[in-house]
Design an enzyme around this catalytic site. Structure first.
Site, PDB file in Angstrom:
ATOM      1  N   GLY A  16       6.564   5.206   5.616  1.00 58.62           N
ATOM      2  CA  GLY A  16       5.583   4.626   4.703  1.00 58.62           C
ATOM      3  C   GLY A  16       4.445   5.591   4.447  1.00 58.62           C
ATOM      4  O   GLY A  16       4.466   6.745   4.886  1.00 58.62           O
ATOM      5  N   PHE A  37       1.489   6.230   5.557  1.00 56.52           N
ATOM      6  CA  PHE A  37       0.775   6.977   6.590  1.00 56.52           C
ATOM      7  C   PHE A  37       1.636   8.063   7.216  1.00 56.52           C
ATOM      8  O   PHE A  37       1.118   9.024   7.773  1.00 56.52           O
ATOM      9  CB  PHE A  37       0.222   6.019   7.640  1.00 56.52           C
ATOM     10  CG  PHE A  37      -0.862   5.155   7.091  1.00 56.52           C
ATOM     11  CD1 PHE A  37      -2.107   5.688   6.793  1.00 56.52           C
ATOM     12  CD2 PHE A  37      -0.642   3.822   6.815  1.00 56.52           C
ATOM     13  CE1 PHE A  37      -3.111   4.913   6.244  1.00 56.52           C
ATOM     14  CE2 PHE A  37      -1.636   3.037   6.270  1.00 56.52           C
ATOM     15  CZ  PHE A  37      -2.873   3.577   5.979  1.00 56.52           C
ATOM     16  N   GLY A  38       2.957   7.915   7.128  1.00 57.83           N
ATOM     17  CA  GLY A  38       3.829   8.987   7.584  1.00 57.83           C
ATOM     18  C   GLY A  38       3.589  10.250   6.780  1.00 57.83           C
ATOM     19  O   GLY A  38       3.505  11.357   7.332  1.00 57.83           O
ATOM     20  N   HIS A  92      -2.216   1.741  11.649  1.00 55.04           N
ATOM     21  CA  HIS A  92      -2.163   0.851  10.496  1.00 55.04           C
ATOM     22  C   HIS A  92      -3.220  -0.242  10.581  1.00 55.04           C
ATOM     23  O   HIS A  92      -3.761  -0.680   9.561  1.00 55.04           O
ATOM     24  CB  HIS A  92      -0.772   0.212  10.383  1.00 55.04           C
ATOM     25  CG  HIS A  92       0.323   1.186  10.128  1.00 55.04           C
ATOM     26  ND1 HIS A  92       1.399   1.331  10.970  1.00 55.04           N
ATOM     27  CD2 HIS A  92       0.509   2.092   9.128  1.00 55.04           C
ATOM     28  CE1 HIS A  92       2.198   2.269  10.505  1.00 55.04           C
ATOM     29  NE2 HIS A  92       1.677   2.745   9.392  1.00 55.04           N
TER      30      HIS A  92
END
Length: 321
Positions: free
Chosen positions: A115, A117-118, A67
């Site tokens: 979120g 990026f998952g 992140h």
């Protein structure tokens, strides 16, 4: 009288066992000894943390390595000043009763993620495995991966082995499994999910000494936690009573090996994650991963405020029994 400098620390999640070193540094007065009075704040949405630190709305924030690289790519002038939680095993977590044995088994399944990026990581793994995008469904469940699996809203979800997998096993009473991202993507480590201390460069420019003091006190909190794990858990529960459960105790024990003993940003980790971020399409080759972090504000190594163990703690236990 000179007022004690206040600083805001935004956690990446609700307060939980892998934040123990921070709470020990606070409870035991290590921050106070450094002349600091941090306000420790929880987030209701992990995705907000990147924007808040990126916009210099908080002084220090916790966030995963991938992140922080994404934040730099977005134009935010954030910088990692140290590592709290190093390489926690991260991957696709599931109940074995779901029938999932390998990544190819996500076909026809609902996969939960926390979120943005998952989802990016799930879709990238599917691409690597030659799984069609419409062969599985991704569902954003936020911080509720375990509950989403238990409530049959998803069949599996992205999470940390020493946290969500332990939680899922305890809550369900069933055997669980995890397919590790680092193995599926050939990374060689789970450093992309290491939890870091981030600051905005604008804040750092005018608060270098406070940042140095903060990291020194936090390292003392980490050392104290690792030297006194049972006492640390008890003190954590005194500050946050909802953590006094068998499940959170097991999560705490599972987290202990992943606390960074020196808070160092590891060059090798950043280089691996920098390349992985390119593969995920988060950044391109112009991103210099080495510009994303500094170890300048950490105590010089070797560093310890503790005398050699003298058996006093063991003696206390014997007297109590």
């Amino acid at each position: 009288m000179i007022a004690t400098p206040r600083l805001s620390l935004l956690l990446n999640w609700y307060a939980n066992p892998y934040h123990t070193p921070v709470f020990m540094a606070h409870h035991l007065g290590f921050y106070k000894e450094e002349g600091l009075a941090p306000a420790i704040m929880e987030t209701t949405d992990p995705s907000d943390v990147t924007d808040l630190i990126g916009q210099n709305k908080v002084d220090i924030a916790l966030k995963a390595m991938v992140h922080s690289i994404a934040a730099r790519a977005k134009g935010y002038k954030v910088l990692s000043i140290g590592t709290l939680f190093h390489e926690p095993p991260t991957g696709l977590i599931f109940l074995k009763s779901s029938g999932i044995k390998g990544f190819d088994d996500i076909r026809g399944k609902r996969i939960g993620y926390i979120g943005r990026f998952g989802k990016i990581i799930i879709d990238d793994l599917a691409r690597r495995a030659n799984i069609e995008p419409d062969a599985y469904e991704t569902i954003r469940v936020g911080m509720n991966i375990t509950d989403a699996i238990i409530q049959n809203k998803v069949d599996a979800g992205m999470g940390i082995g020493c946290f969500q997998q332990v939680e899922l096993e305890q809550v369900s009473g069933q055997e669980t499994g995890m397919l590790r991202v680092d193995e599926l993507a050939g990374l060689g480590c789970c450093c992309f999910c290491s939890i870091l201390f981030l600051v905005n460069e604008a804040y750092l420019e005018n608060n270098q000494e406070n940042v140095r003091r903060f990291m020194r006190a936090t390292l003392r909190g980490t050392q104290w936690t690792l030297e006194n794990p049972e006492k640390a858990y008890e003190l954590l529960c005194e500050q946050i009573p909802r953590l006094r459960t068998d499940t959170f105790r097991k999560i705490y024990i599972s987290c202990l090996p992943y606390f960074s003993r020196d808070l160092i940003n590891v060059d090798r980790d950043w280089e691996k994650v920098g390349l992985y971020a390119q593969q995920l399409g988060i950044t391109d080759e112009t991103m210099d991963c080495h510009s994303c972090y500094t170890n300048e504000f950490l105590p010089d190594r070797p560093y310890s405020t503790f005398e050699p163990l003298d058996g006093a703690y063991i003696s206390e236990q014997l007297k109590a029994s």
